[in-house]
Design an enzyme around this catalytic site. Structure first.
Site, PDB file in Angstrom:
ATOM      1  N   HIS A 391     -38.706 -64.076 -27.357  1.00  0.00           N
ATOM      2  CA  HIS A 391     -38.166 -64.538 -25.465  1.00  0.00           C
ATOM      3  C   HIS A 391     -36.650 -63.166 -25.268  1.00  0.00           C
ATOM      4  O   HIS A 391     -36.855 -62.580 -24.598  1.00  0.00           O
ATOM      5  CB  HIS A 391     -38.040 -65.498 -25.249  1.00  0.00           C
ATOM      6  CG  HIS A 391     -37.947 -65.533 -23.504  1.00  0.00           C
ATOM      7  ND1 HIS A 391     -38.894 -65.969 -22.772  1.00  0.00           N
ATOM      8  CD2 HIS A 391     -36.469 -65.464 -23.250  1.00  0.00           C
ATOM      9  CE1 HIS A 391     -38.543 -66.160 -21.524  1.00  0.00           C
ATOM     10  NE2 HIS A 391     -36.885 -65.719 -22.268  1.00  0.00           N
ATOM     11  N   GLU A 392     -35.559 -63.761 -26.017  1.00  0.00           N
ATOM     12  CA  GLU A 392     -34.665 -63.408 -25.934  1.00  0.00           C
ATOM     13  C   GLU A 392     -34.292 -61.541 -26.464  1.00  0.00           C
ATOM     14  O   GLU A 392     -33.607 -61.562 -26.183  1.00  0.00           O
ATOM     15  CB  GLU A 392     -33.572 -64.583 -26.902  1.00  0.00           C
ATOM     16  CG  GLU A 392     -33.602 -65.600 -26.251  1.00  0.00           C
ATOM     17  CD  GLU A 392     -33.024 -66.032 -24.976  1.00  0.00           C
ATOM     18  OE1 GLU A 392     -32.569 -65.673 -24.428  1.00  0.00           O
ATOM     19  OE2 GLU A 392     -33.467 -67.222 -24.677  1.00  0.00           O
ATOM     20  N   HIS A 395     -34.893 -59.885 -23.691  1.00  0.00           N
ATOM     21  CA  HIS A 395     -33.846 -60.343 -22.521  1.00  0.00           C
ATOM     22  C   HIS A 395     -33.069 -58.579 -23.708  1.00  0.00           C
ATOM     23  O   HIS A 395     -32.044 -57.693 -22.460  1.00  0.00           O
ATOM     24  CB  HIS A 395     -33.264 -61.313 -22.672  1.00  0.00           C
ATOM     25  CG  HIS A 395     -33.903 -61.933 -22.196  1.00  0.00           C
ATOM     26  ND1 HIS A 395     -33.735 -61.634 -20.911  1.00  0.00           N
ATOM     27  CD2 HIS A 395     -33.849 -63.803 -22.042  1.00  0.00           C
ATOM     28  CE1 HIS A 395     -34.377 -63.052 -19.979  1.00  0.00           C
ATOM     29  NE2 HIS A 395     -34.295 -63.617 -20.941  1.00  0.00           N
ATOM     30  N   HIS A 398     -33.977 -55.013 -22.376  1.00  0.00           N
ATOM     31  CA  HIS A 398     -34.303 -54.635 -21.114  1.00  0.00           C
ATOM     32  C   HIS A 398     -32.398 -54.288 -20.972  1.00  0.00           C
ATOM     33  O   HIS A 398     -32.225 -53.415 -20.489  1.00  0.00           O
ATOM     34  CB  HIS A 398     -34.330 -55.993 -20.477  1.00  0.00           C
ATOM     35  CG  HIS A 398     -34.787 -55.864 -19.072  1.00  0.00           C
ATOM     36  ND1 HIS A 398     -35.254 -56.476 -17.957  1.00  0.00           N
ATOM     37  CD2 HIS A 398     -34.624 -54.527 -18.487  1.00  0.00           C
ATOM     38  CE1 HIS A 398     -35.077 -56.251 -16.518  1.00  0.00           C
ATOM     39  NE2 HIS A 398     -35.028 -54.851 -17.332  1.00  0.00           N
TER      40      HIS A 398
END
Length: 600
Positions: A391-392, A395, A398
């Site tokens: 998940h991180e 980020h 991105h």
């Protein structure tokens, strides 16, 4: 080292800590930058009253702003990371305070920008673009400013609001210091009488335990302790929404929600439509709760039974090294260029891995890609932590793509799309794990985890969003956010979202005390909208392959070059309609049916 041992920061092995020397080689170098940044307000002041004079002056201003943005971002990131690695370290708390004060001072020094750009006549601006083609780089930023003309005040008022920015950070800082540094919880025992250390970081892992005695004891001890300080927690939230109301009123918005969403160009209807769509699908949540109660075989299902895996004996310990390896395998579908950057992040210590005494709880990725993003984890060597890792890193990827491929002024993506890449990674990991096993018990365990993602992201975060909306309306009507009022509203929402099968224990009325995102200005709804978008995007990537991956990397590289709803629409996802939410929750219903069949 593993996720069970909590050491003082000084004893954590270096390989599990982030390497902040990529930003500044030492604290002394950071202090040198602090002095260097003090020269900028005077340079900025030289442009006051002159932005509409010529195309060259306007371009020079934007060039200076870009330079300041990069330097301040790095400056604040270093201080924030240092303070978060041990929030009890007063030296780094002081550094963080200086960083934010400096950022506010620079923001205040440039506060004339918005009103001056607003005042440039359309025909003059058109001439500027023709005379100075490099201004095209800043057209998007200029258009975003001019779009909000009704909410931009005089230069004098803008300066006051900019100076008040530091005060607006106080509720979040107070909550963070109190909750992470000062709060202490009693030890708790399990069914065998063994003692466990309860912290904010160990609380949820304890609720995931197969030991129901430990779950119940941790649940009751945690919220009993929180209840002792319920008025302090309520006071910080009251201050948070008072400052939101102050800024919303000052800028002539109809509500705190409208003010917060307008900054990121998200229509209010997207927020309210999400709540309506989830309300229309609460029946599926009630089915999930009934299935959980049946499979756990309990007479009563309590809130401390929500996190424990239904197929507990299929859980396995997953080391950090194994989690990284699996993440790379699962995300290989996004291409070698994508996984090469992931490997660089793992090898060059972009991550701070394990919990240590005083470390900020939870997990996050810094939003700054200069020189690269950093990720804070509190890894616990389990499946949930592996999902947190991907998940991180979503980020991080991105941020890395946007900062690499966008000019500085459009590199920072808005929060509405911030959770899409992270959640897409989680869904790709889940599909990868499900594709590797035909074992009924393992599949059931994984599907339950997937269902928990739906429950925790689409339903839970929408419940949080609805609670935020209620808090905003309370503040706007002049009603104080007292502990009693907040607890009553939260308990009512918990009962609505979980249904009659779930016992909404009295303690859960205090869950609002532990949610840091309530200080993030209507942030949480985007977890739910992003999850819905991510389901659609991941499905397209797995279905179409290279063409979808190509479009996805354009999205990752888009920053804020377009309105966020347009960036998603380019990926084939229209969040202005309820379709993505309804489609995602249709999948939720299908997964409930499959899990029920697998477990009989």
């Amino acid at each position: 080292m593993d996720g069970k041992t909590i050491l003082p920061r000084s004893e954590v092995p270096e390989e599990f800590t982030w390497n902040l020397s990529d930003i500044f080689a030492s604290d002394d170098k950071w202090n040198e930058e602090l002095e260097a940044l003090k020269a900028y307000p005077e340079r900025m002041a030289a442009y006051a009253g002159k932005l509409g004079e010529s195309a060259k002056t306007l371009l020079d201003w934007f060039t200076l702003s870009d330079e300041i943005t990069v330097r301040v971002s790095k400056f604040v990131q270093y201080a924030s990371c240092r303070s978060d690695q041990d929030v009890g370290n007063s030296f780094y708390q002081g550094m963080r305070s200086k960083a934010f004060s400096t950022a506010v001072a620079l923001n205040s020094a440039g506060s004339f920008e918005a009103s001056e750009i607003m005042a440039i006549p359309d025909e003059t601006l058109a001439r500027f673009y023709a005379e100075e083609p490099k201004l095209e780089t800043y057209r998007r930023s200029i258009d975003k400013l001019r779009r909000r003309k009704a909410h931009i005040l005089s230069p004098e008022c803008e300066k006051i609001l900019a100076a008040a920015g530091e005060i607006s950070e106080s509720p979040d800082r107070t909550f963070s210091m109190f909750h992470n540094a000062d709060m202490r919880y009693p030890d708790v025992t399990d069914a065998k009488g063994e003692v466990h250390t309860l912290t904010d970081g160990t609380f949820v892992p304890m609720l995931m335990s197969a030991d129901r005695t430990l779950r119940e004891n941790a649940f009751k001890a945690y919220y009993k302790r929180a209840g002792e300080f319920r008025n302090t927690y309520a006071s910080t939230l009251d201050a948070q929404f008072k400052q939101l109301k102050f800024f919303a009123d000052a800028r002539h918005y109809n509500s705190t929600l409208e003010a917060s969403l307008d900054v990121t160009e998200v229509p209010v209807e997207v927020y309210t439509n999400l709540i309506d769509a989830v309300h229309g699908n609460l029946g599926k949540m009630y089915r999930y709760v009934e299935l959980r109660k049946k499979i756990l075989g309990v007479d009563e299902l309590h809130m401390y039974d929500v996190y424990t895996p239904i197929v507990a004996d299929a859980d396995v310990e997953i080391s950090f090294e194994e989690a990284k390896k699996t993440a790379l395998e699962a995300l290989a579908v996004l291409g070698k260029d994508y996984t090469d950057v992931l490997e660089e992040a793992f090898s060059n210590r972009w991550l701070d891995v394990y919990e240590n005494t005083g470390k900020r709880g939870g997990a996050y990725c810094t939003g700054n890609g200069w020189p690269h993003p950093y990720v804070l984890l509190n890894h616990k060597d389990n499946l949930d932590s592996m999902f947190t890792l991907v998940h991180e890193m979503g980020h991080a990827m991105h941020t890395w793509h946007s900062c690499k491929y966008q000019p500085v002024n459009t590199a920072e993506y808005v929060i509405f799309v911030a959770e899409v890449a992270s959640t897409c990674n989680e869904i790709l990991l889940m599909r990868h794990l499900l594709g590797k096993t035909d074992d009924r018990k393992q599949r059931a365990y994984l599907i339950n985890h997937f269902l928990d993602q739906f429950k925790g992201t689409l339903y839970r975060q929408t419940m949080f969003a609805e609670f935020e909306l209620q808090m905003g309306k309370m503040a706007e009507s002049g009603e104080a956010l007292t502990a009693d009022a907040l607890s009553a509203k939260y308990l009512a929402l918990n009962k609505l979202y979980f249904g009659d099968t779930m016992i909404s224990d009295d303690e859960i009325a205090l869950e609002w005390t532990r949610i840091p995102h309530f200080y993030y200005n209507y942030y949480v709804f985007q977890y739910a909208t992003s999850f819905s978008a991510a389901v659609a995007i991941a499905n397209r990537i797995l279905r179409e392959g290279e063409s979808a991956v190509k479009d996805y990397k354009k999205f990752l590289s888009g920053g804020c070059s377009k309105e966020p709803v347009e960036l998603l629409r380019d990926m084939g996802v229209d969040m202005r309609t309820p379709a993505p939410v309804n489609d995602a929750l249709s999948l939720f219903g299908e997964l409930i049916d499959e899990l029920s069949a697998l477990l009989g």
